[in-house]
Design a protein around this motif. Structure first.
Motif, mmCIF file in Angstrom:
data_model
loop_
_atom_site.group_PDB
_atom_site.id
_atom_site.type_symbol
_atom_site.label_atom_id
_atom_site.label_comp_id
_atom_site.label_asym_id
_atom_site.label_seq_id
_atom_site.Cartn_x
_atom_site.Cartn_y
_atom_site.Cartn_z
ATOM 1 N N ALA A 1 10.172 3.689 4.592
ATOM 2 C CA ALA A 1 10.281 2.365 4.466
ATOM 3 C C ALA A 1 10.311 1.512 5.911
ATOM 4 C CB ALA A 1 11.794 2.220 3.795
ATOM 5 N N VAL A 2 11.048 2.263 6.721
ATOM 6 C CA VAL A 2 10.986 1.712 8.282
ATOM 7 C C VAL A 2 9.559 1.381 8.691
ATOM 8 C CG1 VAL A 2 11.870 2.103 10.623
ATOM 9 C CG2 VAL A 2 13.476 2.790 8.738
ATOM 10 N N ALA A 3 8.870 2.433 8.497
ATOM 11 C CA ALA A 3 7.385 2.284 8.969
ATOM 12 C C ALA A 3 6.740 1.226 8.414
ATOM 13 C CB ALA A 3 6.622 3.642 8.824
ATOM 14 N N ALA A 4 6.840 1.046 6.988
ATOM 15 C CA ALA A 4 6.176 -0.028 6.039
ATOM 16 C C ALA A 4 6.728 -1.316 6.649
ATOM 17 C CB ALA A 4 6.546 -0.012 4.885
ATOM 18 N N HIS A 5 7.984 -1.361 6.827
ATOM 19 C CA HIS A 5 8.536 -2.686 7.082
ATOM 20 C C HIS A 5 7.933 -3.175 8.835
ATOM 21 C CE1 HIS A 5 11.543 -5.886 7.892
ATOM 22 N NE2 HIS A 5 11.795 -5.538 9.099
ATOM 23 N N PRO B 1 1.030 -1.227 -0.059
ATOM 24 C CA PRO B 1 -0.103 -0.026 -0.087
ATOM 25 C C PRO B 1 0.944 1.154 -0.173
ATOM 26 C CG PRO B 1 0.211 -0.977 2.275
ATOM 27 C CD PRO B 1 0.838 -1.821 1.284
ATOM 28 N N VAL B 2 1.703 1.473 -0.925
ATOM 29 C CA VAL B 2 2.564 2.426 -0.873
ATOM 30 C C VAL B 2 1.914 3.860 -1.186
ATOM 31 C CG1 VAL B 2 4.324 3.605 -2.601
ATOM 32 C CG2 VAL B 2 4.427 1.134 -2.021
ATOM 33 N N ALA C 1 8.986 -3.364 1.803
ATOM 34 C CA ALA C 1 9.709 -2.115 1.616
ATOM 35 C C ALA C 1 10.336 -2.031 0.350
ATOM 36 C CB ALA C 1 10.664 -1.938 2.828
ATOM 37 N N PHE C 2 10.229 -2.932 -0.501
ATOM 38 C CA PHE C 2 10.945 -3.080 -1.914
ATOM 39 C C PHE C 2 10.731 -1.581 -2.441
ATOM 40 C CE2 PHE C 2 10.585 -3.387 -6.399
ATOM 41 C CZ PHE C 2 11.765 -3.967 -6.774
ATOM 42 N N THR C 3 9.642 -1.081 -2.929
ATOM 43 C CA THR C 3 9.547 -0.010 -3.622
ATOM 44 C C THR C 3 9.922 1.452 -3.021
ATOM 45 O OG1 THR C 3 7.236 -0.767 -4.277
ATOM 46 C CG2 THR C 3 7.537 1.711 -4.500
#
Length: 504
Positions: A455-459, A311-312, A465-467
């Motif tokens: 990225a940290v929050a997504a992980h 969900p970027v 966190a690829f995108t």
């Protein structure tokens, strides 16, 4: 609050003035008689009529379809932004905030009452769509702030409907003037009422063409001070680009006071310089967030769908909204602060009684070119220092300092353009090119920090966190491209013979 842009023209009229056949105005197929309405409007201002002096009107009106409070802010001659609020017994807080840049703590009180009998005509096209509203007003004005003067007159207004080309007003104007109507000498009913019922603010006296170095610097300071106050309501209304433009005016003022310190006494203006730096910082958070969010949205939009994992866009939207809310609160708190009001007062005092030094009384050359050259040398030192460093955080900081110096040099040249002409304009253009390269580099540095946090929050939320990693790499490559472009951009800006060009 409801907003609309009012575009109109006003004409003198008398009780015996006859309107021409309005159907003969180009584009008009039919005229709809809307009947007669009685309007009762009380206009509010400060004791010193500060709003009227700024061509701002604030009224409470009953009668008609749009009863309520109306604030009108000038945009250009014949064009105003109207902000409406529901009827209440006191001035709505949201409207009071929009005029605080002018009132600065002074109370608002009734100054004029206008009773109007309005006869309204709707001018319609072949499809029955509204082109404009023509109203004929019989006005009685009563002064409320002392003296009790009265006046009465008739006038005709033609107000353009939304989304109709302004050329229609020209067509209507041609027909009305041919019928003998003349443009109104007053910009608004309030302006006419003040003039005919007692005292009215004196329009500023036209300034002579600048001759001395001091004249040129003060003209630039006045221009930027006007921009700062003009954009204040736009920032409060959250209009597009308003924060950016107000911040630019703030920075230009500060830059001019620092650059031309041998013309305007730096010691006397230092408190104002400090306040301008503070204001630019408070506005900067909102502007930087706006630019960063737009940059990241564009970067995500450029990626193929197959590379957008998780969900970027949703995460970016939530992050941007939270940041916008926080930074907007910061900006509005600054504009509502005593420090900001004090800054405005100090700026007025500076322009009313500028602390000019000896060089200010002399011709622009050599004081103004010398000031521009000093700014150029600052850029030169910083750019050459940055280019001598290895890529990394230290170089990023040095490039950012170079960008700030290039921007200040550009502003110095823009201020000098009326005095120095084409050489200063050309120099400003070259500094802008250097600033653009360095600015994109700095934006990439800031974007990488934001992308890493996202990225940290997504992980942490169990998302891919690829995108975000891909975006980080893209920003890293972009920064390297800008660094590679800098030597050529700087070489073009650092043309030999700059002093001769500026002083020729």
């Amino acid at each position: 609050m409801a907003d609309k842009r009012e575009i109109e023209r006003k004409y003198e009229a008398g009780p015996d003035t006859r309107l021409p056949d309005l159907r003969k105005i180009s584009g008009v197929t039919d005229v709809e008689e809307r009947g007669v309405t009685e309007l009762d409007a009380v206009y509010y201002d400060t004791e010193g009529l500060r709003l009227a002096a700024a061509s701002v009107t604030l009224r409470r009106r009953t009668g008609g379809a749009d009863a309520g409070w109306h604030l009108k802010l000038p945009v250009e001659p014949g064009v105003r932004d109207e902000i409406a609020a529901p009827l209440s017994d006191t001035v709505p807080a949201e409207l009071a905030a929009l005029v605080r840049v002018h009132t600065r703590g002074a109370g608002l009180r009734p100054v004029v009452r206008l009773l109007s009998v309005r006869d309204v005509h709707h001018l319609l096209d072949a499809d029955g769509a509204l082109l404009a509203e023509l109203s004929r007003d019989a006005v009685v004005a009563e002064r409320l702030d002392g003296g009790g003067g009265t006046a009465q007159w008739d006038e005709i207004e033609v107000e353009l409907a939304d989304d109709v080309d302004r050329a229609f007003l020209d067509a209507a104007d041609k027909k009305l003037r041919k019928a003998g109507l003349r443009h109104s000498a007053a910009a608004s009913k309030l302006a006419r009422a003040l003039g005919e019922t007692g005292s009215a603010p004196e329009p500023p006296a036209p300034l002579p063409d600048p001759r001395t170095a001091g004249d040129h610097v003060l003209a630039y300071l006045r221009e930027q001070a006007g921009a700062l106050t003009a954009y204040d309501p736009g920032v409060r209304r959250d209009l597009p680009d308003a924060v950016h433009q107000m911040r630019v005016a703030t920075r230009r003022l500060r830059s001019a006071l620092r650059t031309y310190r041998r013309i305007v006494d730096r010691e006397a203006t230092q408190p104002l310089i400090d306040d301008l730096k503070w204001l630019a910082g408070e506005l900067g958070a909102a502007r930087d967030q706006e630019v960063l969010a737009e940059r990241l949205r564009d970067r995500v939009g450029e990626l193929p769908d197959t590379l957008v994992l998780g969900p970027v866009e949703a995460r970016l939207t939530v992050w941007a909204a939270a940041g916008d809310q926080d930074t907007r609160r910061t900006a509005l708190a600054a504009l509502d602060s005593d420090r900001y009001l004090g800054l405005l007062d100090r700026l007025d005092a500076l322009l009313a009684g500028p602390p000019l030094l000896k060089a200010a009384r002399k011709a622009p050359d050599p004081a103004i070119p010398d000031a521009v050259l000093r700014e150029y040398r600052r850029v030169e030192r910083r750019v050459e220092h940055a280019l001598g460093l290895d890529p990394g955080p230290e170089r990023d900081v040095a490039l950012h300092e170079s960008r700030k110096a290039a921007k200040r040099a550009r502003y110095a040249a823009e201020a000098a353009t009326p005095a120095l002409g084409r050489p200063a304009r050309r120099f400003a253009k070259r500094m802008k090119a250097v600033q653009k390269v360095l600015g994109d580099h700095q934006d990439s540095v800031v974007a990488r920090d934001a992308v890493r946090d996202l990225a940290v929050a997504a992980h942490a939320a169990g998302e891919s966190a690829f995108t975000w990693g891909l975006l980080y790499g893209h920003e890293q490559a972009r920064a390297a491209e800008r660094e590679a472009e800098l030597p050529e951009a700087w070489s073009a800006a650092a043309e030999p013979g700059l002093r001769a060009a500026l002083t020729s």
